[in-house]
Design a protein around this motif. Sequence first.
Motif, PDB file in Angstrom:
ATOM      1  N   ALA A  49       0.848  -1.191   0.000  1.00 25.03           N
ATOM      2  CA  ALA A  49       0.000   0.000   0.000  1.00 25.03           C
ATOM      3  C   ALA A  49       0.882   1.239   0.000  1.00 25.03           C
ATOM      4  N   ALA A  50       0.484   2.233  -0.785  1.00 23.11           N
ATOM      5  CA  ALA A  50       1.244   3.484  -0.835  1.00 23.11           C
ATOM      6  C   ALA A  50       1.195   4.176   0.518  1.00 23.11           C
ATOM      7  N   ARG A  51       2.325   4.758   0.897  1.00 22.09           N
ATOM      8  CA  ARG A  51       2.415   5.405   2.208  1.00 22.09           C
ATOM      9  C   ARG A  51       2.862   6.857   2.118  1.00 22.09           C
ATOM     10  N   GLU A  52       3.899   7.131   1.325  1.00 19.33           N
ATOM     11  CA  GLU A  52       4.521   8.461   1.321  1.00 19.33           C
ATOM     12  C   GLU A  52       3.815   9.394   0.331  1.00 19.33           C
ATOM     13  N   PRO A  53       3.423  10.592   0.743  1.00 18.22           N
ATOM     14  CA  PRO A  53       2.825  11.549  -0.198  1.00 18.22           C
ATOM     15  C   PRO A  53       3.843  12.203  -1.124  1.00 18.22           C
ATOM     16  N   ILE A  54       5.120  12.201  -0.742  1.00 20.05           N
ATOM     17  CA  ILE A  54       6.188  12.765  -1.578  1.00 20.05           C
ATOM     18  C   ILE A  54       7.306  11.730  -1.643  1.00 20.05           C
ATOM     19  N   LEU A  55       7.697  11.358  -2.867  1.00 21.27           N
ATOM     20  CA  LEU A  55       8.752  10.358  -3.005  1.00 21.27           C
ATOM     21  C   LEU A  55      10.137  10.992  -3.026  1.00 21.27           C
ATOM     22  N   ILE A  56      10.313  12.058  -3.803  1.00 16.25           N
ATOM     23  CA  ILE A  56      11.587  12.777  -3.847  1.00 16.25           C
ATOM     24  C   ILE A  56      11.296  14.241  -3.523  1.00 16.25           C
ATOM     25  N   ASP A  57      11.842  14.718  -2.428  1.00 11.81           N
ATOM     26  CA  ASP A  57      11.559  16.065  -1.933  1.00 11.81           C
ATOM     27  C   ASP A  57      12.805  16.935  -2.105  1.00 11.81           C
ATOM     28  N   ILE A  58      12.722  17.943  -2.979  1.00 10.29           N
ATOM     29  CA  ILE A  58      13.840  18.850  -3.235  1.00 10.29           C
ATOM     30  C   ILE A  58      13.442  20.229  -2.734  1.00 10.29           C
ATOM     31  N   ARG A  59      14.109  20.694  -1.685  1.00 10.13           N
ATOM     32  CA  ARG A  59      13.782  21.983  -1.084  1.00 10.13           C
ATOM     33  C   ARG A  59      15.037  22.840  -1.000  1.00 10.13           C
ATOM     34  N   ASN A  60      15.003  23.957  -1.696  1.00  9.36           N
ATOM     35  CA  ASN A  60      16.114  24.914  -1.665  1.00  9.36           C
ATOM     36  C   ASN A  60      17.442  24.231  -2.008  1.00  9.36           C
ATOM     37  N   ALA A  96       3.399  14.902  -4.221  1.00 11.86           N
ATOM     38  CA  ALA A  96       3.942  14.844  -5.578  1.00 11.86           C
ATOM     39  C   ALA A  96       5.006  13.762  -5.622  1.00 11.86           C
ATOM     40  N   THR A  97       5.201  13.192  -6.794  1.00  7.22           N
ATOM     41  CA  THR A  97       6.255  12.194  -6.935  1.00  7.22           C
ATOM     42  C   THR A  97       7.624  12.846  -6.784  1.00  7.22           C
ATOM     43  N   VAL A  98       7.859  13.922  -7.530  1.00 12.09           N
ATOM     44  CA  VAL A  98       9.064  14.741  -7.351  1.00 12.09           C
ATOM     45  C   VAL A  98       8.577  16.146  -6.991  1.00 12.09           C
ATOM     46  N   HIS A  99       8.944  16.589  -5.811  1.00 14.34           N
ATOM     47  CA  HIS A  99       8.431  17.839  -5.268  1.00 14.34           C
ATOM     48  C   HIS A  99       9.574  18.842  -5.184  1.00 14.34           C
ATOM     49  N   ILE A 100       9.515  19.900  -5.996  1.00 16.53           N
ATOM     50  CA  ILE A 100      10.545  20.929  -6.024  1.00 16.53           C
ATOM     51  C   ILE A 100       9.958  22.179  -5.386  1.00 16.53           C
ATOM     52  N   LEU A 101      10.547  22.625  -4.294  1.00 12.11           N
ATOM     53  CA  LEU A 101       9.971  23.713  -3.531  1.00 12.11           C
ATOM     54  C   LEU A 101      11.049  24.688  -3.085  1.00 12.11           C
ATOM     55  N   GLY A 102      10.753  25.974  -3.245  1.00 10.11           N
ATOM     56  CA  GLY A 102      11.653  27.000  -2.734  1.00 10.11           C
ATOM     57  C   GLY A 102      12.603  27.532  -3.785  1.00 10.11           C
ATOM     58  N   ASP A 103      13.809  27.877  -3.351  1.00 12.19           N
ATOM     59  CA  ASP A 103      14.832  28.464  -4.213  1.00 12.19           C
ATOM     60  C   ASP A 103      15.668  27.327  -4.803  1.00 12.19           C
ATOM     61  N   CYS A 104      15.352  26.925  -6.038  1.00 18.07           N
ATOM     62  CA  CYS A 104      15.989  25.756  -6.660  1.00 18.07           C
ATOM     63  C   CYS A 104      16.412  26.092  -8.088  1.00 18.07           C
ATOM     64  N   SER A 105      17.518  25.484  -8.521  1.00 17.95           N
ATOM     65  CA  SER A 105      17.978  25.705  -9.889  1.00 17.95           C
ATOM     66  C   SER A 105      18.731  24.482 -10.394  1.00 17.95           C
ATOM     67  N   HIS A 106      18.783  24.350 -11.717  1.00 15.93           N
ATOM     68  CA  HIS A 106      19.495  23.273 -12.382  1.00 15.93           C
ATOM     69  C   HIS A 106      19.038  21.894 -11.864  1.00 15.93           C
ATOM     70  N   ILE A 107      17.749  21.650 -11.991  1.00 14.12           N
ATOM     71  CA  ILE A 107      17.152  20.363 -11.658  1.00 14.12           C
ATOM     72  C   ILE A 107      16.782  19.681 -12.966  1.00 14.12           C
ATOM     73  N   ASN A 108      17.360  18.525 -13.215  1.00 18.91           N
ATOM     74  CA  ASN A 108      17.161  17.820 -14.484  1.00 18.91           C
ATOM     75  C   ASN A 108      16.581  16.433 -14.205  1.00 18.91           C
ATOM     76  N   ILE A 109      15.383  16.175 -14.721  1.00 24.70           N
ATOM     77  CA  ILE A 109      14.718  14.880 -14.562  1.00 24.70           C
ATOM     78  C   ILE A 109      14.533  14.284 -15.951  1.00 24.70           C
ATOM     79  N   HIS A 110      15.120  13.117 -16.200  1.00 19.90           N
ATOM     80  CA  HIS A 110      15.028  12.556 -17.541  1.00 19.90           C
ATOM     81  C   HIS A 110      15.067  11.032 -17.496  1.00 19.90           C
ATOM     82  N   HIS A 111      14.483  10.430 -18.530  1.00 16.15           N
ATOM     83  CA  HIS A 111      14.463   8.976 -18.701  1.00 16.15           C
ATOM     84  C   HIS A 111      13.923   8.260 -17.457  1.00 16.15           C
TER      85      HIS A 111
END
Length: 244
Positions: free
Chosen positions: A37-48, A81-96
């Motif tokens: 059963a799914a448990r986590e609401p965010i799988l990858i959390d990227i903050r600042n 979110a599956t990948v959650h990007i929040l705040g002051d973030c740059s150069h985030i690359n999600i591919h393949h």
Amino acid sequence: RRQRGKRAGRRAARPAGGRLYLRLPGDRNPNQTVIEAAREPILIDIRNKSHIEISGLDLMFENPVDPHWPSRPPLGRPYAATVHILGDCSHINIHHCRIAHVGYGVTAMPEKNGDVLDHLEVSDSDFHDVDGSGIFFNLSHHWLLVKKAVVRLKHVKILRNRLRNVGYRVIQPKARGRDTIDIVQGEMVEVAGNVVDRSWGVGIRVFGAQDWQRGFIAHPLVRILIHHNKVTNSLLSLQDFGGI
């Protein structure tokens, strides 16, 4: 509740008691079956954070927020979110990557005054069976989270992704949050080579610059490129806007 769980593969829940009723296919004995059963609401959390690359992953079974919360959030995307990007973030690359059977796909939004989201890219990935938006980069949430803050969404690239059956089940009021690719208030944005099928909202929805009523900031250069995309079977549960 008993009637809903009568057929094999059906389920019913009683939120007050935290009990889940599940009838397995073939009437298998649940005591002899492994149930995930799914448990986590965010799988990858990227903050600042900056300079992060995510590639070659299967990301599945993220758990959306519970709509029965005592203080139900008016918008689900800041909380799940599956990948959650929040705040002051740059150069985030999600591919393949493959993102499937989740509440929301990849989301990016500011958290506080002065945040800049820059050089965000999602490319060559496969999204399917997503409850809400597949890709959601949106500054309008700062109006909810930090009110009239000065925030920016600068360089964004959404390239060569496949997205199907997206936005069919959202928890937000007025059916918001079901557009497949949703980019709002970006400055230098390119959306190209994406193939979208069975979008329950808008297939590709892009707004440039800033809503002046929600944040008083000038944008000296705004360039939006949308080309070589294909959208079929869109607006399955909405009437506003269009495929692109």
